[in-house]
Design a protein around this motif. Structure first.
Motif, PDB file in Angstrom:
ATOM      1  N   MET A  24      82.889 -18.886  57.615  1.00 27.82           N
ATOM      2  CA  MET A  24      82.449 -19.277  58.959  1.00 27.82           C
ATOM      3  C   MET A  24      81.188 -20.135  58.879  1.00 27.82           C
ATOM      4  O   MET A  24      80.383 -19.980  57.965  1.00 27.82           O
ATOM      5  CB  MET A  24      82.153 -18.029  59.792  1.00 27.82           C
ATOM      6  N   LYS A  25      81.039 -20.998  59.845  1.00 34.32           N
ATOM      7  CA  LYS A  25      79.831 -21.809  59.978  1.00 34.32           C
ATOM      8  C   LYS A  25      79.000 -21.203  61.103  1.00 34.32           C
ATOM      9  O   LYS A  25      79.432 -21.160  62.253  1.00 34.32           O
ATOM     10  CB  LYS A  25      80.196 -23.265  60.291  1.00 34.32           C
ATOM     11  N   ILE A  26      77.794 -20.742  60.744  1.00 33.00           N
ATOM     12  CA  ILE A  26      76.980 -19.927  61.652  1.00 33.00           C
ATOM     13  C   ILE A  26      75.575 -20.507  61.756  1.00 33.00           C
ATOM     14  O   ILE A  26      74.983 -20.913  60.751  1.00 33.00           O
ATOM     15  CB  ILE A  26      76.891 -18.469  61.126  1.00 33.00           C
ATOM     16  N   ALA A  27      75.053 -20.540  62.975  1.00 32.24           N
ATOM     17  CA  ALA A  27      73.676 -20.995  63.202  1.00 32.24           C
ATOM     18  C   ALA A  27      72.852 -19.874  63.821  1.00 32.24           C
ATOM     19  O   ALA A  27      73.369 -19.049  64.577  1.00 32.24           O
ATOM     20  CB  ALA A  27      73.665 -22.208  64.128  1.00 32.24           C
ATOM     21  N   LEU A  53      74.498 -13.326  54.236  1.00 33.25           N
ATOM     22  CA  LEU A  53      75.710 -13.984  54.735  1.00 33.25           C
ATOM     23  C   LEU A  53      76.115 -15.142  53.824  1.00 33.25           C
ATOM     24  O   LEU A  53      77.303 -15.387  53.612  1.00 33.25           O
ATOM     25  CB  LEU A  53      75.492 -14.469  56.163  1.00 33.25           C
ATOM     26  N   VAL A  54      75.136 -15.853  53.286  1.00 39.70           N
ATOM     27  CA  VAL A  54      75.426 -16.917  52.314  1.00 39.70           C
ATOM     28  C   VAL A  54      76.111 -16.323  51.088  1.00 39.70           C
ATOM     29  O   VAL A  54      77.094 -16.869  50.577  1.00 39.70           O
ATOM     30  CB  VAL A  54      74.132 -17.663  51.916  1.00 39.70           C
ATOM     31  N   GLU A  55      75.601 -15.196  50.611  1.00 43.73           N
ATOM     32  CA  GLU A  55      76.195 -14.535  49.446  1.00 43.73           C
ATOM     33  C   GLU A  55      77.633 -14.102  49.710  1.00 43.73           C
ATOM     34  O   GLU A  55      78.440 -13.997  48.781  1.00 43.73           O
ATOM     35  CB  GLU A  55      75.357 -13.320  49.051  1.00 43.73           C
ATOM     36  N   ARG A  56      77.962 -13.883  50.987  1.00 40.86           N
ATOM     37  CA  ARG A  56      79.321 -13.463  51.357  1.00 40.86           C
ATOM     38  C   ARG A  56      80.224 -14.653  51.659  1.00 40.86           C
ATOM     39  O   ARG A  56      81.334 -14.493  52.177  1.00 40.86           O
ATOM     40  CB  ARG A  56      79.248 -12.509  52.553  1.00 40.86           C
ATOM     41  N   GLY A  57      79.724 -15.871  51.380  1.00 43.14           N
ATOM     42  CA  GLY A  57      80.564 -17.055  51.451  1.00 43.14           C
ATOM     43  C   GLY A  57      80.489 -17.860  52.733  1.00 43.14           C
ATOM     44  O   GLY A  57      81.250 -18.808  52.914  1.00 43.14           O
ATOM     45  N   HIS A  58      79.558 -17.523  53.638  1.00 42.42           N
ATOM     46  CA  HIS A  58      79.452 -18.247  54.903  1.00 42.42           C
ATOM     47  C   HIS A  58      78.463 -19.416  54.787  1.00 42.42           C
ATOM     48  O   HIS A  58      77.535 -19.386  53.971  1.00 42.42           O
ATOM     49  CB  HIS A  58      79.006 -17.294  56.008  1.00 42.42           C
ATOM     50  N   LYS A  59      78.652 -20.401  55.624  1.00 40.22           N
ATOM     51  CA  LYS A  59      77.721 -21.536  55.715  1.00 40.22           C
ATOM     52  C   LYS A  59      76.725 -21.229  56.822  1.00 40.22           C
ATOM     53  O   LYS A  59      77.116 -21.081  57.985  1.00 40.22           O
ATOM     54  CB  LYS A  59      78.481 -22.826  56.013  1.00 40.22           C
ATOM     55  N   ILE A  60      75.442 -21.136  56.467  1.00 39.25           N
ATOM     56  CA  ILE A  60      74.418 -20.698  57.413  1.00 39.25           C
ATOM     57  C   ILE A  60      73.385 -21.791  57.649  1.00 39.25           C
ATOM     58  O   ILE A  60      72.809 -22.344  56.702  1.00 39.25           O
ATOM     59  CB  ILE A  60      73.697 -19.432  56.889  1.00 39.25           C
ATOM     60  N   ASP A  61      73.156 -22.108  58.928  1.00 42.42           N
ATOM     61  CA  ASP A  61      72.082 -23.011  59.343  1.00 42.42           C
ATOM     62  C   ASP A  61      71.057 -22.202  60.129  1.00 42.42           C
ATOM     63  O   ASP A  61      71.429 -21.409  61.011  1.00 42.42           O
ATOM     64  CB  ASP A  61      72.614 -24.130  60.238  1.00 42.42           C
ATOM     65  N   VAL A  62      69.776 -22.411  59.821  1.00 45.64           N
ATOM     66  CA  VAL A  62      68.704 -21.759  60.558  1.00 45.64           C
ATOM     67  C   VAL A  62      67.805 -22.831  61.163  1.00 45.64           C
ATOM     68  O   VAL A  62      67.287 -23.700  60.446  1.00 45.64           O
ATOM     69  CB  VAL A  62      67.875 -20.820  59.646  1.00 45.64           C
ATOM     70  N   TYR A  63      67.650 -22.783  62.483  1.00 46.68           N
ATOM     71  CA  TYR A  63      66.783 -23.732  63.174  1.00 46.68           C
ATOM     72  C   TYR A  63      65.329 -23.280  63.043  1.00 46.68           C
ATOM     73  O   TYR A  63      65.004 -22.115  63.315  1.00 46.68           O
ATOM     74  CB  TYR A  63      67.186 -23.848  64.639  1.00 46.68           C
ATOM     75  N   ILE A  72      70.526 -21.556  52.324  1.00 44.88           N
ATOM     76  CA  ILE A  72      70.519 -21.666  53.785  1.00 44.88           C
ATOM     77  C   ILE A  72      70.015 -23.061  54.171  1.00 44.88           C
ATOM     78  O   ILE A  72      68.948 -23.487  53.705  1.00 44.88           O
ATOM     79  CB  ILE A  72      69.597 -20.605  54.409  1.00 44.88           C
ATOM     80  N   LYS A  73      70.743 -23.760  55.013  1.00 43.64           N
ATOM     81  CA  LYS A  73      70.303 -25.067  55.491  1.00 43.64           C
ATOM     82  C   LYS A  73      69.277 -24.875  56.602  1.00 43.64           C
ATOM     83  O   LYS A  73      69.514 -24.125  57.552  1.00 43.64           O
ATOM     84  CB  LYS A  73      71.485 -25.872  56.004  1.00 43.64           C
ATOM     85  N   LEU A  74      68.135 -25.537  56.480  1.00 46.65           N
ATOM     86  CA  LEU A  74      67.075 -25.450  57.491  1.00 46.65           C
ATOM     87  C   LEU A  74      67.108 -26.707  58.346  1.00 46.65           C
ATOM     88  O   LEU A  74      67.025 -27.830  57.836  1.00 46.65           O
ATOM     89  CB  LEU A  74      65.710 -25.299  56.818  1.00 46.65           C
ATOM     90  N   ILE A  75      67.240 -26.524  59.645  1.00 46.40           N
ATOM     91  CA  ILE A  75      67.314 -27.645  60.579  1.00 46.40           C
ATOM     92  C   ILE A  75      66.032 -27.665  61.413  1.00 46.40           C
ATOM     93  O   ILE A  75      65.742 -26.720  62.157  1.00 46.40           O
ATOM     94  CB  ILE A  75      68.544 -27.533  61.488  1.00 46.40           C
ATOM     95  N   HIS A  76      65.264 -28.731  61.260  1.00 49.50           N
ATOM     96  CA  HIS A  76      63.990 -28.879  61.964  1.00 49.50           C
ATOM     97  C   HIS A  76      64.237 -29.556  63.305  1.00 49.50           C
ATOM     98  O   HIS A  76      64.720 -30.695  63.363  1.00 49.50           O
ATOM     99  CB  HIS A  76      63.018 -29.723  61.137  1.00 49.50           C
ATOM    100  N   THR A  77      63.899 -28.861  64.384  1.00 48.03           N
ATOM    101  CA  THR A  77      63.991 -29.457  65.711  1.00 48.03           C
ATOM    102  C   THR A  77      62.628 -29.382  66.384  1.00 48.03           C
ATOM    103  O   THR A  77      61.788 -28.549  66.045  1.00 48.03           O
ATOM    104  CB  THR A  77      65.051 -28.750  66.577  1.00 48.03           C
ATOM    105  N   SER A  78      62.426 -30.274  67.335  1.00 48.10           N
ATOM    106  CA  SER A  78      61.097 -30.443  67.924  1.00 48.10           C
ATOM    107  C   SER A  78      60.749 -29.331  68.908  1.00 48.10           C
ATOM    108  O   SER A  78      61.624 -28.644  69.448  1.00 48.10           O
ATOM    109  CB  SER A  78      60.997 -31.801  68.619  1.00 48.10           C
TER     110      SER A  78
END
Length: 372
Positions: free
Chosen positions: A1-4, A29-39, A55-61
């Motif tokens: 799953m792709k999760i934010a 969750l990453v270790e369990r195979g999911h794609k995780i984005d954290v804002y 974990i992908k880190l997404i920088h927002t203003s």
């Protein structure tokens, strides 16, 4: 799953239970195979850091003011999420859920975790409290599933809104071994079992002012005892300034600021006693961490604390509305170090059995899977 995840300040976590919760949840969750984005918020997480432990880190203003920071970051993050094709967007905290309907535009499923009744916190003015109380409704009615971290929250929301809420508590990592007091010896001249410890965000509902006053009353009974206050401001600069002015002539009261890593582990592992005199909590991760380090804990008898501790067995209570009872219980405990050790051992066994991060992740993942 792709999760934010939206609502936290950012990771790596440096302060605040929500950030630690999101970090622990995401990396597992990453270790369990999911794609995780954290804002993340740019002022909190280095702009150059784009990935952390898979974990992908997404920088927002955002607008970094007390009243607009969380609001604006939730808005910009929610708008960005609409174009990302997420399976799940998971919101953390009441305030963040005001925009949790936006991801549904792109047919993402929405989950919310309520970490506390934010409108009760002493740092907010009347307008902010009205707004945060309103977001109880957005957290209740808009998400596909809503999680609470304590049974007291579950009772409150189900009684008020006549809807089912899912209980999943916070977790704790069980430390292996006891680090020697190298960093804390060099920085603060602490030798081990010669200080009381408090750790968390310095906000009025934590009642660190009570702890300081109580320490001043009992400190002469244990001449070499120190008080360590580990934490920093959370849009509460005025309160923190008052605390420091109140203690500026007392060398036995130490403010460390925010701590992490080895320094944090040393402070927990080598303290004599942990105290948490709060009048308001969600399900405090700092308390779970202290217990995991075999620390006896003296806490107020509010409902979230009673969920965790069995009084006299794996922790101790004082009457939440009685400062004199706090002083009395604190003084008695310091006279009985053997009892502190026994309670600390029981505390570690309790949290190891009942507050396991892997179990938290398993239950959260089940909720995600039900929605997909």
């Amino acid at each position: 799953m792709k999760i934010a995840h939206i609502g936290q300040k950012g990771i790596p976590a440096t302060f605040g239970g929500v950030d630690f919760h999101v970090e622990e949840l995401s990396k597992r969750l990453v270790e369990r195979g999911h794609k995780i984005d954290v804002y993340v918020r740019n002022w909190h997480t280095d702009r150059k850091l784009r990935e952390y432990r898979g974990i992908k880190l997404i920088h927002t203003s955002t607008i970094r003011t007390k009243h607009l920071d969380a609001f604006m970051h939730s808005l910009t993050s929610s708008l960005h999420s609409v174009s990302q094709d997420y399976d799940i967007v998971h919101y953390h905290g009441l305030g963040a859920t005001v925009f949790c309907g936006l991801p549904k535009i792109s047919r993402s499923k929405v989950v919310a975790t309520i970490h506390g009744l934010d409108w009760q916190r002493g740092k907010w003015g009347s307008f902010a409290k009205v707004f945060l109380k309103f977001t109880e409704r957005t957290a209740t009615y808009i998400p596909d599933k809503t999680i609470v971290v304590s049974m007291s929250q579950k009772k409150y929301f189900e009684s008020k809104y006549k809807k089912e809420f899912i209980y999943i508590p916070n977790g704790v990592n069980i430390p292996q071994g006891k680090p020697v007091s190298e960093i804390i010896k060099e920085k603060y001249d602490l030798n081990g079992e010669d200080y009381l410890l408090w750790m968390g965000r310095l906000t009025p509902e934590k009642r660190v002012d009570w702890l300081i006053k109580a320490f001043k009353e009992i400190k002469d009974r244990v001449p070499n005892l120190k008080l360590v206050i580990a934490g920093g401001t959370s849009a509460t600069d005025g309160y923190v300034k008052t605390l420091k002015e109140f203690t500026q002539d007392n060398e036995r009261i130490i403010f460390t600021g925010y701590v992490a890593g080895q320094e944090k582990e040393e402070l927990f592992s080598n303290a004599l006693l942990f105290t948490l005199p709060s009048y308001l909590e969600g399900l405090p991760i700092a308390l779970l961490e202290a217990m995991s380090h075999r620390l006896a804990c003296l806490v107020s008898d509010i409902e979230p604390h009673r969920e965790i501790i069995s009084g006299g067995v794996d922790g101790l209570f004082f009457q939440s509305n009685s400062f004199s009872d706090f002083v009395k219980k604190l003084g008695r405990l310091l006279e009985n170090p053997e009892r502190l050790r026994n309670i600390g051992e029981n505390a570690r066994r309790k949290v190891k059995k009942e507050y396991n991060w892997d179990e938290v992740v398993r239950k959260t993942e089940e909720i995600y899977q039900e929605l997909i």
